[in-house]
Design a protein around this motif. Structure first.
Motif, mmCIF file in Angstrom:
data_model
loop_
_atom_site.group_PDB
_atom_site.id
_atom_site.type_symbol
_atom_site.label_atom_id
_atom_site.label_comp_id
_atom_site.label_asym_id
_atom_site.label_seq_id
_atom_site.Cartn_x
_atom_site.Cartn_y
_atom_site.Cartn_z
ATOM 1 N N ALA B 31 0.840 -1.204 0.000
ATOM 2 C CA ALA B 31 0.000 0.000 0.000
ATOM 3 C C ALA B 31 0.874 1.253 0.000
ATOM 4 N N ASN B 39 -6.257 -0.668 -7.952
ATOM 5 C CA ASN B 39 -7.251 -0.402 -6.913
ATOM 6 C C ASN B 39 -6.725 -0.896 -5.564
ATOM 7 N N ALA B 41 -7.137 -0.002 -2.497
ATOM 8 C CA ALA B 41 -8.077 -0.148 -1.380
ATOM 9 C C ALA B 41 -8.749 -1.520 -1.444
ATOM 10 N N GLU B 42 -9.203 -1.871 -2.640
ATOM 11 C CA GLU B 42 -9.849 -3.172 -2.822
ATOM 12 C C GLU B 42 -8.863 -4.307 -2.534
ATOM 13 N N LEU B 44 -6.308 -4.292 -0.591
ATOM 14 C CA LEU B 44 -6.031 -4.347 0.844
ATOM 15 C C LEU B 44 -7.184 -5.000 1.597
ATOM 16 N N TRP B 98 -13.043 2.039 6.813
ATOM 17 C CA TRP B 98 -12.271 3.250 6.527
ATOM 18 C C TRP B 98 -12.223 3.531 5.020
ATOM 19 N N LEU B 99 -11.688 2.559 4.260
ATOM 20 C CA LEU B 99 -11.424 2.814 2.839
ATOM 21 C C LEU B 99 -12.698 2.787 1.999
ATOM 22 N N ASP B 100 -13.651 1.917 2.376
ATOM 23 C CA ASP B 100 -14.878 1.829 1.586
ATOM 24 C C ASP B 100 -15.944 2.802 2.080
ATOM 25 N N GLY B 102 -15.406 5.405 4.460
ATOM 26 C CA GLY B 102 -14.919 6.687 4.953
ATOM 27 C C GLY B 102 -15.136 6.911 6.442
ATOM 28 N N GLN B 104 -17.629 6.537 8.227
ATOM 29 C CA GLN B 104 -18.934 7.114 8.569
ATOM 30 C C GLN B 104 -19.764 6.028 9.256
ATOM 31 N N LYS B 114 -28.394 -3.490 5.593
ATOM 32 C CA LYS B 114 -29.045 -3.614 4.292
ATOM 33 C C LYS B 114 -28.551 -4.813 3.489
ATOM 34 N N ARG B 115 -27.280 -5.147 3.651
ATOM 35 C CA ARG B 115 -26.697 -6.160 2.760
ATOM 36 C C ARG B 115 -26.337 -7.436 3.487
#
Lengths: 330, 206
Positions: B31, B39, B41-42, B44, B98-100, B102, B104, B114-115
């Motif tokens: 990284a 990509n 982030a993906e 990692l 974090w990476l996907d 953010g 939040q 939801k998933r």
């Protein structure tokens, strides 16, 4: 039914925000002139920014093109690195890993190549690659590409509007859809042995979508012919739809009356609809489509960006779907 | 040197510890140096998920190996491997959050609910928490060996959840080759325990 589109004036530039083409071309000419003169070295980098066609990667044969004048065809966003665009690919005939196409696609023969035109057209037949290359004036277009998996790129393609080819073969009055078929090369494509896929790869567009000026028949990118993993020698690019609609290495166009079933619909009709328009409000069953990761942007911790309706091409293509329920016809 | 004396060597445990840190060191280096492809982030998030699954398989393999290969010294490594499974699961969850997402928290909560594929992975991680929290010797004494053992059998639920999480992730690609490999390994390791359970039962009733 009327489709309401939410706009907060933040995600998309409004008409008045967009610099008129003539104005920015003038600015660039000025910058270039300056870069060539006294301020030479300091501004050379700036001037090089718009010299996309000239600063080609130098890996494949060059393909000359003029800048497109089609509305919406030239995004001003930073283009993705050629290395990323050619190493991070989905081309399942070569394997489902992102690196498989770059590793294996060279084995696919792209010469000789021809495209068969079948079905409801007045002039069916086989068209060779050389004739296709001469059919329309080559244009460079810089499009956003949004993959259904939630990532995006910005790619300078070279080609001409698919409508040029369609007009030449003269669809009959009852032709409503165009089906596209990809090359199936058993020797070069180990992915064809992957169970669960109904090969060959097929995609389709409604005739009015196929005729839209933004629908590009691409022969090159970054000033050169297409690399195999990106769909050599010719592919479709439909910038307002998820990437898988932009079929690679096309060998056949079939004009039909009934809506064809595409490869991805056969695999999972609840996950991959016929239209597959980029739509932040309609999620994939397993992930949100509201945001996307721009490949190569600002390193690991950069925030994902908001996905735009129709991938930001709403002004150009929104009217194609007026009155349709895009949740149902996703 | 016999296998058993290697396992009991004073340097063996620190060596296994260092080996378990290698994947995360390699991913972190990738990284930082830009070696994780287009990509990162993906790469990692998925890499950390892969290593969680691998360490889970290793942890589950300790006891059957110990019994079948008659290597009681292997028991020294079980807790460490289990804790490394939790460590990688935490990093996997953190990198996703974090990476996907953010970081939040509201978005993460929404995504989990939801998933199903995220939910299953999250539940697997949640079930790992009490196991990690009771991994030290005093916890074993405080709980009593019986209760402690019963609690740690949660791993038999965690493994299928992790596998289902991975299966759902790959379902979109219709690419189940790797899922099948983990499925066979985890299936064999769990079947072995069922078999032992029934053998013990029949011996007890005989």
């Amino acid at each position: 039914m009327l489709i309401r589109i939410r706009r907060d004036g933040f995600d998309e530039p409004s008409g008045s925000d967009i610099t008129p083409r003539a104005a920015y071309l003038q600015r660039r000419a000025w910058l270039k002139a300056l870069a060539g003169g006294a301020a030479g070295t300091a501004l050379a980098g700036w001037a090089a920014r718009d010299a996309l066609a000239q600063s080609r990667p130098g890996k494949l044969a060059p393909l000359a093109a003029g800048k497109s004048t089609v509305a919406g065809a030239m995004t001003m966003e930073k283009t993705t690195d050629y290395a990323d665009v050619t190493s991070y690919n989905n081309f399942y005939e070569f394997g489902t890993g992102k690196g498989d196409p770059a590793r294996r696609a060279h084995a696919m023969k792209t010469q000789p190549w021809s495209v068969d035109v079948e079905g409801l057209v007045h002039k069916p037949g086989r068209i060779g690659l050389d004739d296709l290359l001469k059919l329309g004036a080559m244009e460079e277009r810089i499009y956003r590409l949004r993959c259904v998996e939630g990532w995006s790129m910005v790619i300078p393609w070279i080609g001409y509007s698919l409508s040029a080819l369609i007009q030449r073969v003269q669809p009959q009055g009852n032709a409503r859809y165009v089906e596209f078929v990809t090359r199936m090369d058993e020797q070069a494509m180990p992915g064809l042995r992957t169970p669960g896929f109904d090969w060959p790869y097929t995609e389709a567009l409604r005739l009015d979508e196929a005729m839209h000026p933004l629908t590009l028949l691409a022969f090159g990118m970054y000033g050169e012919v297409l690399p195999h993993q990106n769909g050599a020698p010719l592919r479709l690019v439909v910038p307002w739809k998820y990437g898988f609609k932009s079929i690679k290495s096309v060998v056949k166009l079939r004009f039909v009356e009934q809506q064809p079933r595409t490869l991805w619909q056969k695999i999972g009709a609840d996950e991959y609809g016929f239209y597959s328009n980029v739509n932040p409000d309609v999620d994939h069953p397993r992930w949100s489509q509201a945001t996307e990761r721009r490949i190569g942007e600002d390193g690991l911790f950069s925030r994902k960006r908001k996905t735009l309706m129709f991938n930001g091409y709403e002004a150009q293509v929104g009217q194609l779907y007026a009155g349709m329920d895009l949740r149902k016809h996703f | 040197m016999s296998a058993s004396s290697i396992l009991l060597h004073p340097a063996a445990k620190p060596l296994v510890f260092a080996l378990c840190l290698l994947p995360v060191a390699w991913l972190a280096w990738g990284a930082a140096a830009g070696g994780l492809g287009a990509n990162p982030a993906e790469a990692l998030i998925r890499g950390l998920g892969d290593w969680t699954l691998r360490l889970l398989c290793l942890t589950l393999a300790v006891t059957p190996l110990r019994v079948r290969a008659r290597l009681p010294a292997l028991a020294r490594y079980r807790r460490m491997l289990g804790l490394f499974t939790f460590f990688y699961a935490c990093l996997h969850l953190l990198s996703y959050g974090w990476l996907d997402m953010g970081l939040q928290v509201a978005d993460i909560g929404h995504d989990i609910l939801k998933r199903p594929f995220i939910l299953v992975g999250f539940v697997g991680w949640l079930l790992l928490v009490p196991l990690a929290a009771t991994s030290f010797n005093r916890a074993v004494r405080a709980l009593g060996a019986r209760q402690w053992l019963a609690l740690h059998r949660l791993v038999y639920a965690i493994a299928p959840l992790a596998l289902l999480h991975f299966f759902w992730m790959r379902a979109g690609k219709n690419d189940f080759a790797e899922v099948a490999v983990y499925g066979i390994v985890i299936g064999a390791l769990l079947l072995e325990r069922l078999q032992r359970h029934f053998q013990a039962k029949s011996r007890a009733s005989a």
